[in-house]
Design an enzyme around this catalytic site. Structure first.
Site, PDB file in Angstrom:
ATOM      1  N   ILE A 589       0.861  -1.181   0.000  1.00 40.46           N
ATOM      2  CA  ILE A 589       0.000   0.000   0.000  1.00 40.46           C
ATOM      3  C   ILE A 589       0.899   1.234   0.000  1.00 40.46           C
ATOM      4  O   ILE A 589       1.895   1.285   0.724  1.00 40.46           O
ATOM      5  CB  ILE A 589      -0.936   0.036   1.220  1.00 40.46           C
ATOM      6  CG1 ILE A 589      -1.821  -1.217   1.259  1.00 40.46           C
ATOM      7  CG2 ILE A 589      -1.807   1.291   1.198  1.00 40.46           C
ATOM      8  CD1 ILE A 589      -2.724  -1.280   2.474  1.00 40.46           C
ATOM      9  N   ASP A 722       9.637  -4.866 -14.992  1.00 38.81           N
ATOM     10  CA  ASP A 722       8.233  -4.805 -14.571  1.00 38.81           C
ATOM     11  C   ASP A 722       7.621  -3.456 -14.950  1.00 38.81           C
ATOM     12  O   ASP A 722       6.863  -2.864 -14.187  1.00 38.81           O
ATOM     13  CB  ASP A 722       8.124  -5.035 -13.065  1.00 38.81           C
ATOM     14  CG  ASP A 722       6.685  -5.352 -12.645  1.00 38.81           C
ATOM     15  OD1 ASP A 722       5.920  -5.864 -13.487  1.00 38.81           O
ATOM     16  OD2 ASP A 722       6.332  -5.071 -11.490  1.00 38.81           O
TER      17      ASP A 722
END
Length: 984
Positions: A589, A722
């Protein structure tokens, strides 16, 4: 009768003023009719003389064969070491020396993405030759000297510098440009006359001295030359001693040089309005084939010979000729670059060093008397000055620079009359005392004219008012009483607080006064409301700060402190738990937070993934100094989580695209995904869809920043692996930053591939998904190509979420939504190729024509036409490019069908063109470009203004022409000297 006499007097006064103004204009015009000209020397060794008023070319010449003023072997050596792009060439070792060409002689060394000023000027290196210097360290800008007898452990790094200076003289007739006499660099006069040049040249002659400073770097052991560098300059001199004018000159016009391409520079001269009274056009421009180095104002009648300052306009992509890493990544997005670079056939030079960016022209003007007197002394005694020792050179360097040079200051277009950022003007071409008299005379006449008109109108109004309210033959007392009665009448808007002045104002004055009072009352109300609102805001801020400062802190025993406002304090970080910026895989988060008063983003990760966090922190530390890579600040941890403080960004690229799609923002706010109901391409035939993607400069800049960020990572041998929209962030300054390098790996020097699996599927290439362990830097190129297409369209090139991996493994993609944009379509198409070896590297992506300015594209087409013109029509090259005629003409096979009639009538008038030949179409573009000024107004209107309108005309008619030509040259002539500047 009284009013009639007054009116006649006013009319007579106006008549005199009008005649007076015409006399002033004629006087100024007579004063301006002189021989004022601009002497411009260019980098290729040419000298031009332009008439200042009309812009006509008086003459041009090439003294001593017109050798270039700048040459060096450094870049040739680097091109032999590497076949990469120009950016990569400058990054390779060893370092290079880059000169300034403004006459200051400053030298800068470029090494490891850093520029350092060399402590010796070019003149000092020549004067102190031979000189032994150690190479500069990577993080230092200082050098140490040694004598020939010294020896050290770093003997291999010592370089011997040998310098020499050569001077040549060319005597020119200033009216015709004819060379009267010249002396070569060897000291030999090139005429048959034996007289001294001063005795044979006329009064109107100019003497140009050319000084060439050359330094050669040698290996002191082997004597092998490492490189050489030569810089020259032209300085004009007059044979008249009174050319050292003591009049302070204030040039309020604008001289601007714009770089159109390596071989085209536009010089733009804008004259001030007050110097061109009665003339409709106050500017002119010319195209030069080489970069201007110096500009002098010359007038034999006004005894002016003065070096002028001029502004340079360089494309933002020209500044990328050499990358300079920022030392502070928190700079605003609209920062100005300190250095401006240009190149001469691949040889870099600096046109605006930082020492010239902040100079004040007022100093130059205020000290003009002394400086002008010192100019000729410095120039005529240049050789004597060269014999001075090094200390004298250092002490006198600043003074000589100030006396001989006017500083180059950046141009701010927001300021009038071309004033620079210091609100100072350049050197004037007119006598300031005369100009001042003109101004006083003209302005005073205008003031008198306006005052007379006002008096005339008010007198007429009062006279009519008296006639309406009085009978005939009333005396002066009755008139006065009647006037008082009229003034005593009240208006509904009259306010009581002005009663004491009521008798001294008429009704019109009262209305004006009421409007002013009402406006002031409204302003006071707004000010009171603002003060009240501001007080409330300040009170709320104080209460919030008091709440934070006075909150009771609770320690939960794990190093975490929970504040009363709900925020979490851990180490140096304060986490605002109710503001979540985003979420990621593995329970990650991202919160908004603070660190030592700075707003940051705090990425919270589970402690079991500490291995990934350590890898991410390591990579972020390496990439700390780039504006397009997320910056790492700190790391904290407790029993459960790891907290990373990184650069604060408002949103991810994924959020940005989704918001754009959902809101359908207007074209001015939505840079990437827009609708276009008017394709504006005439008979183009390729953009017939009503809904099309439009790319503006903001989107292009975002794509470029993406590439720059990845280029930085790849330069550190870091493979991200990524890259996806969620891992591309946008900061408050709208800069794009690459983040989440947790899955990346730092490659060893000998390791060009890596083996590690990722959970992020759909954005990786086939070799990554099928586990063939060939995951090189080309993995990131594939992912970035998909991200670019997603930014432009909101879609994925390999389809919907659940079919992407299957389509990636098959090499099946669809990018037709950007097919009408050939440049970016070709770039994305090449980046997402199935075979890694067919994908470009990141340097080739940055150098792709999608990022080229219009003038560079136009220059490329002209260069291609020049090259093909010397090939036979049946040569393999011409046959190959002509084979693409169907693609270029959208299937018609004849480009004549798409050209407007006004051009058809003119094109076939001089020679025949084959409508099925791409070579002939390029010839049309080249001829129209080279002879644009000779075209009729109808043709110029049809083609548009150079360069943007002109290029867009042919680009809309033939949208595939440029990319077809680019790929053709890339395949066949990429390494040809004629095109190397476009590909490296």
């Amino acid at each position: 009768m009284t009013f009639s006499k007054t009116r006649n007097k006013i009319i007579f006064l106006l008549f005199l003023i009008i005649i007076n103004i015409f006399n002033i204009n004629a006087y100024i015009k007579d004063e301006n009719e002189d021989d004022l000209s601009l002497l411009i020397s260019t980098l290729d060794g040419n000298i031009y003389s332009f008439n200042y008023e009309s812009g006509e070319l008086n003459w041009d010449l090439k003294p001593n064969g017109g050798d270039s003023l700048y040459s060096t072997s450094q870049f040739d050596r680097k091109q032999q070491q590497s076949t990469s792009t120009s950016t990569e060439i400058t990054k390779s070792s060893p370092s290079i020396l880059i000169p300034t060409l403004d006459g200051s002689g400053l030298l800068f060394q470029y090494s490891n993405d850093r520029l350092h000023q060399v402590p010796f000027s070019l003149q000092e290196l020549v004067n102190t030759s031979p000189l032994f210097l150690k190479e500069l360290e990577d993080k230092s800008s200082t050098s140490s000297t040694s004598t020939t007898s010294e020896s050290s452990k770093d003997e291999n790094k010592v370089t011997m510098f040998i310098g020499n200076k050569k001077t040549s003289i060319t005597v020119v007739d200033s009216q015709t440009g004819e060379i009267i006499k010249s002396m070569s660099k060897d000291g030999l006069w090139l005429t048959d006359e034996d007289d001294c040049p001063v005795n044979i040249i006329p009064d109107e002659a100019l003497m140009f001295t050319r000084s060439d400073y050359q330094i050669i770097a040698l290996d002191p052991k082997s004597g092998v030359e490492k490189w050489n560098l030569s810089v020259g300059e032209y300085i004009p001199h007059s044979t008249k001693s009174f050319y050292n004018s003591e009049i302070s000159l204030n040039f309020e016009g604008l001289i601007e040089v714009a770089s159109l391409s390596q071989r085209m520079y536009k010089i733009y001269i804008k004259k001030p309005e007050k110097t061109v009274v009665g003339i409709s056009h106050n500017y002119w421009e010319h195209i030069l084939t080489s970069s201007p180095v110096s500009i002098y104002a010359y007038s034999s009648k006004k005894h002016i010979l003065k070096k002028l300052d001029f502004h340079r306009k360089v494309s933002p992509y020209s500044n990328s000729l050499i990358p300079v890493a920022s030392t502070d990544l928190m700079i605003p997005s609209n920062f100005d670059r300190t250095f401006m670079f240009d190149d001469y056939y691949g040889q870099l030079f600096i046109v605006s060093p930082p020492s010239n960016n902040n100079n004040n022209n007022n100093n130059n003007n205020n000290n003009n008397n002394n400086n002008n007197n010192n100019n000729n002394n410095n120039n005529n005694n240049n050789n004597n000055n060269n014999n001075n020792n090094k200390n004298n050179n250092n002490n006198n360097k600043n003074e000589s620079d100030k006396s001989n040079l006017t500083p180059l200051t950046p141009y701010d277009p927001s300021k009038p009359n071309g004033a620079n950022n210091n609100n100072n003007n350049n050197n004037d071409l007119l006598d300031s005392n005369k100009l001042k008299n003109y101004d006083i005379y003209l302005y005073s006449s205008i003031v008198i004219l306006i005052t007379s008109i006002i008096v005339f109108i008010r007198s007429k109004k009062n006279f009519n008012l008296i006639n309406v309210n009085n009978n005939n033959n009333q005396n002066n007392n009755q008139n006065s009483n009647q006037n008082n009665n009229i003034n005593n009448k009240k208006t509904p808007k009259k306010k009581k607080k002005k009663q004491k002045n009521k008798n001294n104002k008429n009704n019109n004055d009262e209305d004006d006064e009421n409007e002013i009072e009402n406006y002031n009352d409204n302003q006071n109300d707004l000010i009171d409301e603002f003060i009240s609102t501001n007080s409330v805001i300040q009170q709320q801020q104080q209460q919030q700060q008091q709440l934070i400062n006075s909150s009771n802190k609770i320690n939960n025993g794990s190093g975490k402190i929970i504040l009363d406002n709900g925020n979490v304090k851990i180490g140096k970080l304060e986490i605002i738990t109710n503001k979540i910026l985003g979420t990621g895989s593995c329970g990650t988060i991202v919160y908004e937070g603070k660190m030592e008063g700075r707003k940051v983003a705090v990425k919270r990760m589970l402690s079991q993934f500490v291995k990934f966090a350590d890898r991410e922190v390591s990579i972020l530390i390496h990439s700390d100094e780039h504006t397009n890579v997320v910056r790492y600040y700190a790391k904290e941890e407790d029993d459960e989580f790891i907290y990373l403080a990184i650069s604060f960004c408002q949103k991810s690229l994924d959020m940005y695209v989704q918001q754009t799609l959902s809101l359908q923002i207007s074209p001015t706010d939505s840079p990437s995904i827009q609708s276009s109901n008017n394709n504006g391409n005439g008979n183009n035939g390729n953009n017939n869809n009503n809904n099309q993607i439009i790319i503006d400069n903001k989107t292009k800049q975002m794509i470029l920043e993406l590439f720059k960020g990845l280029e930085h990572l790849h330069s550190l041998n870091i493979v991200h692996r990524d890259i996806k929209p969620h891992n591309v962030l946008i900061d408050p300054n709208n800069r794009v930053k690459i983040s989440d390098m947790g899955l990346g790996k730092l490659l060893d020097n000998d390791d060009q591939s890596l083996t590690f699996t990722s959970d992020s599927h759909g954005w990786q290439p086939a070799e990554y998904l099928n586990g063939t362990n060939r995951n090189t830097k080309k993995v990131d190129i594939f992912s970035l190509g998909c991200v670019v297409y997603y930014l432009l369209t909101g879609a994925h090139p390999f389809g919907h979420r659940y079919n992407r991996e299957k389509n990636v493994l098959k090499g099946k993609f669809d990018i037709d939504q950007i097919k009408h944009l050939p440049d970016i379509h070709q770039l994305v198409h090449s980046m997402i190729q199935f075979e890694p070896e067919k994908r470009p590297d990141i340097g080739e992506c940055i150098n792709h024509p999608f990022f080229w300015e219009v003038h560079k594209k136009l220059s490329f087409l002209v260069a291609a036409s020049d090259y093909l013109e010397f090939e036979k029509p049946t040569s393999p090259l011409n046959l190959e490019i002509d084979s693409h005629v169907d693609l270029v003409t959208d299937g018609s096979g004849d480009w004549w069908l798409k050209i407007d009639q006004v051009l058809i009538d003119n094109i076939g008038r001089y020679r025949k063109y084959n409508g099925k030949s791409i070579r002939d179409l390029l010839r049309v573009i080249r001829n129209k470009f080279n002879h644009y000024r000779d075209l009729s107004p109808e043709e110029q209107t049809c083609l548009g203004i150079l360069p943007d309108g002109f290029f867009n005309y042919f680009d809309l008619k033939f949208p595939q022409l440029f990319i077809v030509t680019y790929l053709f040259i890339l395949k066949n002539l990429k390494n040809d000297q004629y095109f190397v500047q476009y590909y490296y």
